[in-house]
Structure formats: structure tokens, C-alpha cells
Motif scaffolding. Structure first.
Motif, PDB file in Angstrom:
ATOM      1  N   MET A   1      -6.526  -6.634  -3.263  1.00  0.00           N
ATOM      2  CA  MET A   1      -6.408  -5.350  -3.945  1.00  0.00           C
ATOM      3  C   MET A   1      -6.734  -5.451  -5.430  1.00  0.00           C
ATOM      4  O   MET A   1      -6.712  -4.442  -6.147  1.00  0.00           O
ATOM      5  CB  MET A   1      -4.997  -4.788  -3.753  1.00  0.00           C
ATOM      6  N   GLY A   2      -7.000  -6.655  -5.901  1.00  0.00           N
ATOM      7  CA  GLY A   2      -7.432  -6.827  -7.283  1.00  0.00           C
ATOM      8  C   GLY A   2      -6.323  -7.023  -8.290  1.00  0.00           C
ATOM      9  O   GLY A   2      -6.542  -6.867  -9.497  1.00  0.00           O
ATOM     10  N   SER A   3      -5.143  -7.392  -7.853  1.00  0.00           N
ATOM     11  CA  SER A   3      -4.036  -7.601  -8.774  1.00  0.00           C
ATOM     12  C   SER A   3      -3.968  -9.052  -9.227  1.00  0.00           C
ATOM     13  O   SER A   3      -4.585  -9.940  -8.634  1.00  0.00           O
ATOM     14  CB  SER A   3      -2.712  -7.199  -8.127  1.00  0.00           C
ATOM     15  N   HIS A   4      -3.206  -9.295 -10.292  1.00  0.00           N
ATOM     16  CA  HIS A   4      -2.928 -10.658 -10.759  1.00  0.00           C
ATOM     17  C   HIS A   4      -1.661 -11.110 -10.048  1.00  0.00           C
ATOM     18  O   HIS A   4      -0.598 -10.529 -10.238  1.00  0.00           O
ATOM     19  CB  HIS A   4      -2.737 -10.686 -12.276  1.00  0.00           C
TER      20      HIS A   4
ATOM     21  N   ARG B   1       0.807  -1.220   0.000  1.00  0.00           N
ATOM     22  CA  ARG B   1       0.000   0.000   0.000  1.00  0.00           C
ATOM     23  C   ARG B   1       0.834   1.260   0.000  1.00  0.00           C
ATOM     24  O   ARG B   1       0.525   2.224  -0.734  1.00  0.00           O
ATOM     25  CB  ARG B   1      -0.920  -0.007   1.228  1.00  0.00           C
TER      26      ARG B   1
ATOM     27  N   SER C   1      -9.968 -10.361   4.122  1.00  0.00           N
ATOM     28  CA  SER C   1      -8.884 -10.242   3.145  1.00  0.00           C
ATOM     29  C   SER C   1      -7.590 -10.886   3.606  1.00  0.00           C
ATOM     30  O   SER C   1      -6.695 -11.124   2.795  1.00  0.00           O
ATOM     31  CB  SER C   1      -8.618  -8.758   2.833  1.00  0.00           C
TER      32      SER C   1
ATOM     33  N   HIS D   1      -4.108 -10.046  -3.673  1.00  0.00           N
ATOM     34  CA  HIS D   1      -5.334 -10.588  -4.268  1.00  0.00           C
ATOM     35  C   HIS D   1      -6.530  -9.713  -3.909  1.00  0.00           C
ATOM     36  O   HIS D   1      -7.364  -9.394  -4.769  1.00  0.00           O
ATOM     37  CB  HIS D   1      -5.549 -12.017  -3.770  1.00  0.00           C
TER      38      HIS D   1
ATOM     39  N   THR E   1      -2.013  -1.232  -7.389  1.00  0.00           N
ATOM     40  CA  THR E   1      -3.375  -0.886  -7.796  1.00  0.00           C
ATOM     41  C   THR E   1      -4.036  -2.082  -8.481  1.00  0.00           C
ATOM     42  O   THR E   1      -3.365  -3.006  -8.946  1.00  0.00           O
ATOM     43  CB  THR E   1      -3.392   0.314  -8.755  1.00  0.00           C
ATOM     44  N   SER E   2      -5.337  -2.059  -8.530  1.00  0.00           N
ATOM     45  CA  SER E   2      -6.116  -3.143  -9.123  1.00  0.00           C
ATOM     46  C   SER E   2      -5.717  -3.368 -10.574  1.00  0.00           C
ATOM     47  O   SER E   2      -5.505  -2.408 -11.328  1.00  0.00           O
ATOM     48  CB  SER E   2      -7.607  -2.814  -9.042  1.00  0.00           C
ATOM     49  N   GLY E   3      -5.612  -4.624 -10.956  1.00  0.00           N
ATOM     50  CA  GLY E   3      -5.295  -4.984 -12.333  1.00  0.00           C
ATOM     51  C   GLY E   3      -3.818  -5.124 -12.623  1.00  0.00           C
ATOM     52  O   GLY E   3      -3.446  -5.639 -13.688  1.00  0.00           O
ATOM     53  N   GLU E   4      -2.950  -4.703 -11.717  1.00  0.00           N
ATOM     54  CA  GLU E   4      -1.515  -4.826 -11.959  1.00  0.00           C
ATOM     55  C   GLU E   4      -1.047  -6.266 -11.741  1.00  0.00           C
ATOM     56  O   GLU E   4      -1.634  -7.028 -10.980  1.00  0.00           O
ATOM     57  CB  GLU E   4      -0.738  -3.872 -11.051  1.00  0.00           C
TER      58      GLU E   4
END
Length: 319
Positions: A171-174, A140, A280, A169, A146-149
């Protein structure tokens, strides 16, 4: 009371469980009855004498960076905490302590604790204080994930690694986890989209990644080269070679290798509790030792291959 201390630097066999006076909290401090602590790299390098600029050379030196337990007493001017409450926290990592977290009681400043998540046992809470805080700061505050990274977590099966996989995960990352192949099922369950066997995966055959979180501290320049344009890398696995790589990477601007020393205070510990409460983040525990066997816990940590955390419990009148 009982407290783990060292009176000389060395291997795990220098750890001693000594009888010491129970401390009393001063203004702004709390006395915590410790129920569990975990083994961290900081504890091991202090014990080995590799951090004398922090620990000093005056013995005895207390052992145990983190703790979970119950407030027994509060000093003057403490607001927001009272006796009987379950808390988690850590002693200051850059100060010398004659008594630290691996003890029956510890006194700390009230700004170094927070209320522990209600649905965690003390053993589970202790497993997350340092590991979870470090992962949260790394993702953070250091690399600003960020999400999607696309993120690589190197050393993903350890304490910080398992926390970083879960938080990344959420946070929306791969998430790509690099660890022993036998840990693939666990890491997938924690949120990894891909698990690579570090024994057969070389850095030149993976990536590029937007973010790399390293917990190992070796071959940093090789992994830094796997960053995408505008990528960021942070390491928490410090060693002389790691420090050299960090310094050398400064010419790469945003793609330099970052590092930090986790030193969470109440706001961050509250944020960490929120991650647990939201689902989370959950603790991953390798093994649990009674305080009497803390030397074995240190030896197991140094042997490597840990999955999550080694936790030490503090039973009363059984040491």
C-alpha cells in the motif's frame, strides 16, 4: 469421515479425531473435501472454553476455523461454483459447529468460499485465509491506511503480522515491524523498512506513527500514546485487558483503539486472492502437521514464538 471435535473444554489433549457421518449440502451450500486447515487463536479459545457465548456448551464441538480444498458437491441454488474446483474459506466464527474446518469434509454456505489462487497449494492457501483476511480488513477497512503513512505492526512475525507487513508495504506505507530480533531478515524480505526487537524496545522510545496494528493485545494504552495527531490504531489480540483498554480509549475519537472480528465472505476472499495473484502477499508457514497430530499443532501455537502459521493437512485414510 474423520473430524476433529472436542467433548469437553480444556488443554490440547481434549482434541479428538472422531468418526462422523459425512454431511450433505443443502440449498445454497457446498461440500468441500478439506485438504488443509490452520491453527488460529479462535480455535484455541473455543477449545479452552473461553468463548462459550459462541460455541455453547453442547458437545461435540467442531474444530478449525478455516480450510482449503476441493468442492465435492453443491446444493441447489449455488451459482459460480462447481464440483472439482479448488476453494478456500472459513466457517462462521460466531456460530456453533459440530464439524468445522479440521475434518475430511465440511459443509458451508457458498457465500463463505472463493476460488483459491491457482498458484498456491492447499497448505499455502490455508495459511492465508484467516491471517490474510484479518490483515486486509485491519489495514483497508478499519484504519484506512494510505500511501506514505508510517505504520507499526506489533507482533509482526505471527500469521496476521506477516500478512500485515506485506500488505502495508504494497500500500506504499513506511513499515516498522516489532518482533523478535531473529526474525529481522524475514520481515525485511517481506517489506519492513525497519525491524525493532520487542525484547529491548519500549513503547515510549518509538514513534510517532500514523497507524498501529497490534496483534498482541497487551499494553494497548502505552502504544496508543505513540500515535501521531490523527493517527489510528487497531488490535486483533483480544483479551479481558484488551477489551478494557478498547472501551477506555473511546474518549480519544479518531485515536481510539479499534477492533473487529474477521468474518470474510466471498468478495473479501476474492480480494485476498487478488493480493496473492498481484504478488503483494505470500504465505509464511512455520510448520505443517498431519491431522493426527493436531494436538501438537495447538500446543505449538500456545507455546508462542510462531513465525507465520501452523498448518494441519488432512490426508485420507492415514489418521
Amino acid at each position: 469421515m474423520k473430524a476433529v471435535q472436542i467433548t469437553s473444554f480444556g488443554a490440547a489433549d481434549v482434541l479428538r479425531i472422531n468418526d462422523v457421518d459425512r454431511p450433505a449440502p443443502r440449498a445454497g451450500e457446498v461440500l468441500v473435501s478439506v485438504e488443509a486447515s490452520s491453527v488460529n487463536g479462535h480455535d484455541v479459545i473455543v477449545r479452552a472454553g473461553e468463548l462459550k457465548m459462541v460455541s455453547g456448551r453442547r458437545f461435540p464441538i467442531g474444530v478449525g476455523l478455516d480450510f482449503a480444498g476441493t468442492i465435492t458437491a453443491t446444493g441447489a441454488d449455488v451459482a459460480g461454483f462447481r464440483a472439482g474446483e479448488q476453494v478456500w474459506g472459513m466457517v462462521h466464527p460466531r456460530q456453533r459447529h459440530s464439524v468445522a474446518g479440521a475434518a475430511e469434509y465440511v459443509v458451508v454456505s457458498a457465500d463463505r468460499i472463493a476460488h483459491a489462487p491457482a498458484d498456491l497449494s492447499s497448505v499455502e492457501a490455508a495459511a492465508l485465509v484467516v491471517a490474510g483476511s484479518t490483515a486486509l480488513i485491519a489495514l483497508r477497512d478499519s484504519v484506512h491506511l494510505t500511501s506514505g503513512e508510517r505504520i507499526l505492526v506489533r507482533g509482526a512475525a505471527g500469521g496476521v503480522g506477516t500478512a500485515a507487513v506485506q500488505l502495508a508495504h504494497a500500500m506504499g506505507s513506511h513499515v516498522t515491524a516489532l518482533a523478535r530480533d531473529r526474525h529481522a531478515e524475514l520481515l525485511t524480505d517481506l517489506g519492513a523498512d525497519e525491524v525493532l526487537d520487542y525484547g529491548s524496545t519500549t513503547s515510549d522510545r518509538i514513534g510517532p506513527f500514523d497507524v498501529i496494528v497490534d496483534t498482541v493485545g497487551t499494553e494497548l494504552h502505552c502504544y496508543r500514546s505513540r500515535l501521531a495527531k490523527g493517527g489510528r490504531m487497531v488490535t486483533v489480540g483480544l483479551s479481558p485487558s484488551a477489551l478494557a483498554a478498547i472501551a477506555a480509549s473511546s474518549v480519544h475519537g479518531s485515536r481510539r483503539i479499534r477492533t473487529f472480528s474477521a468474518n470474510p465472505e466471498t468478495p473479501l476472499l476474492r480480494d485476498l486472492a487478488d493480493q496473492v495473484t498481484s504478488g503483494s502477499l505470500r504465505p509464511v508457514i512455520d510448520s505443517v502437521y498431519p491431522l493426527a497430530d493436531i494436538a501438537a499443532a495447538h500446543e505449538a501455537f500456545e507455546h508462542g514464538g510462531v513465525v507465520g502459521k501452523h498448518v494441519v493437512t488432512v490426508p485420507r485414510d492415514s489418521v
